[in-house]
Design a protein around this motif. Sequence first.
Motif, short mmCIF file in Angstrom:
data_model
loop_
_atom_site.label_atom_id
_atom_site.label_comp_id
_atom_site.label_asym_id
_atom_site.label_seq_id
_atom_site.Cartn_x
_atom_site.Cartn_y
_atom_site.Cartn_z
N GLN A 46 4.52 2.66 15.52
CA GLN A 46 4.72 1.50 14.65
C GLN A 46 3.89 1.63 13.37
OE1 GLN A 46 3.78 -2.22 16.48
NE2 GLN A 46 4.68 -3.42 14.84
N MET A 47 2.65 2.09 13.49
CA MET A 47 1.80 2.28 12.31
C MET A 47 2.38 3.36 11.40
SD MET A 47 -0.66 0.28 12.33
CE MET A 47 -1.43 -0.82 13.45
N MET A 48 2.85 4.46 11.99
CA MET A 48 3.41 5.54 11.20
C MET A 48 4.67 5.08 10.46
SD MET A 48 4.62 9.32 12.40
CE MET A 48 6.01 8.66 13.32
N LEU A 49 5.54 4.34 11.13
CA LEU A 49 6.76 3.84 10.49
C LEU A 49 6.45 2.82 9.41
CD1 LEU A 49 9.14 3.49 13.56
CD2 LEU A 49 9.24 5.18 11.73
N PHE A 50 5.44 1.98 9.63
CA PHE A 50 5.06 0.99 8.64
C PHE A 50 4.51 1.67 7.38
CE2 PHE A 50 2.21 -2.25 6.82
CZ PHE A 50 3.13 -3.26 6.66
N LYS A 51 3.66 2.69 7.58
CA LYS A 51 3.14 3.42 6.42
C LYS A 51 4.25 4.16 5.69
CE LYS A 51 -1.57 4.09 8.05
NZ LYS A 51 -2.60 5.08 8.39
N PHE A 52 5.17 4.75 6.44
CA PHE A 52 6.30 5.44 5.83
C PHE A 52 7.16 4.48 5.01
CE2 PHE A 52 10.69 7.09 6.09
CZ PHE A 52 10.50 8.28 5.39
N SER A 53 7.39 3.28 5.55
CA SER A 53 8.20 2.31 4.81
C SER A 53 7.47 1.83 3.56
CB SER A 53 8.57 1.13 5.70
OG SER A 53 7.42 0.40 6.07
N ASN A 54 6.14 1.76 3.60
CA ASN A 54 5.39 1.39 2.40
C ASN A 54 5.51 2.46 1.33
OD1 ASN A 54 4.49 -1.10 3.26
ND2 ASN A 54 2.69 -0.26 4.23
N ILE A 55 5.47 3.72 1.73
CA ILE A 55 5.63 4.81 0.77
C ILE A 55 7.04 4.78 0.17
CG2 ILE A 55 5.75 7.33 0.55
CD1 ILE A 55 3.50 7.43 2.68
N LEU A 56 8.04 4.53 1.01
CA LEU A 56 9.41 4.41 0.49
C LEU A 56 9.54 3.21 -0.45
CD1 LEU A 56 11.76 5.18 3.51
CD2 LEU A 56 11.38 6.53 1.46
N GLY A 57 8.87 2.12 -0.11
CA GLY A 57 8.90 0.93 -0.97
C GLY A 57 8.31 1.21 -2.34
N ILE A 58 7.19 1.91 -2.37
CA ILE A 58 6.58 2.27 -3.65
C ILE A 58 7.54 3.17 -4.45
CG2 ILE A 58 4.72 3.62 -4.70
CD1 ILE A 58 2.89 2.55 -2.47
N GLY A 59 8.17 4.09 -3.77
CA GLY A 59 9.12 4.98 -4.44
C GLY A 59 10.32 4.22 -5.00
N PHE A 60 10.89 3.31 -4.22
CA PHE A 60 12.05 2.56 -4.68
C PHE A 60 11.70 1.65 -5.85
CE2 PHE A 60 14.05 3.02 -0.28
CZ PHE A 60 14.87 4.04 -0.70
N ILE A 61 10.54 1.01 -5.79
CA ILE A 61 10.13 0.14 -6.90
C ILE A 61 9.93 0.96 -8.17
CG2 ILE A 61 8.33 -1.42 -7.73
CD1 ILE A 61 7.87 -2.21 -4.78
N THR A 62 9.32 2.14 -8.03
CA THR A 62 9.10 3.00 -9.19
C THR A 62 10.42 3.47 -9.78
OG1 THR A 62 7.01 3.72 -8.23
CG2 THR A 62 7.94 5.08 -9.98
N VAL A 63 11.35 3.88 -8.93
CA VAL A 63 12.67 4.30 -9.43
C VAL A 63 13.38 3.13 -10.10
CG1 VAL A 63 14.97 5.06 -8.68
CG2 VAL A 63 12.92 6.20 -7.81
#
Length: 79
Positions: A46-63
């Motif tokens: 759960q921690m790994m997936l949450f961190k991964f989703s945060n990284i994806l969120g930062i990427g999507f917001i930047t794009v």
Amino acid sequence: MLLLMAIVFSIPFYAYCIWGLYKPDDAIMFMDRWRYEKPPQHSELQMMLFKFSNILGIGFITVFLLIMVLINGGYSRIF
């Protein structure tokens, strides 16, 4: 004006994603802490997936912001 609003409204999302990378337990329990008498234990998956989703969120917001800059013709048209 639209670009400026997009930048301003993206700041809380960036803050939450960065906070979630450094303190995932607190970020997962954000606005839900009142439901539990003692905090639940979160699995490593759960921690790994949450961190991964945060990284994806930062990427999507930047794009999204880069696309907004390209559509609006650069930084000269922020205002």
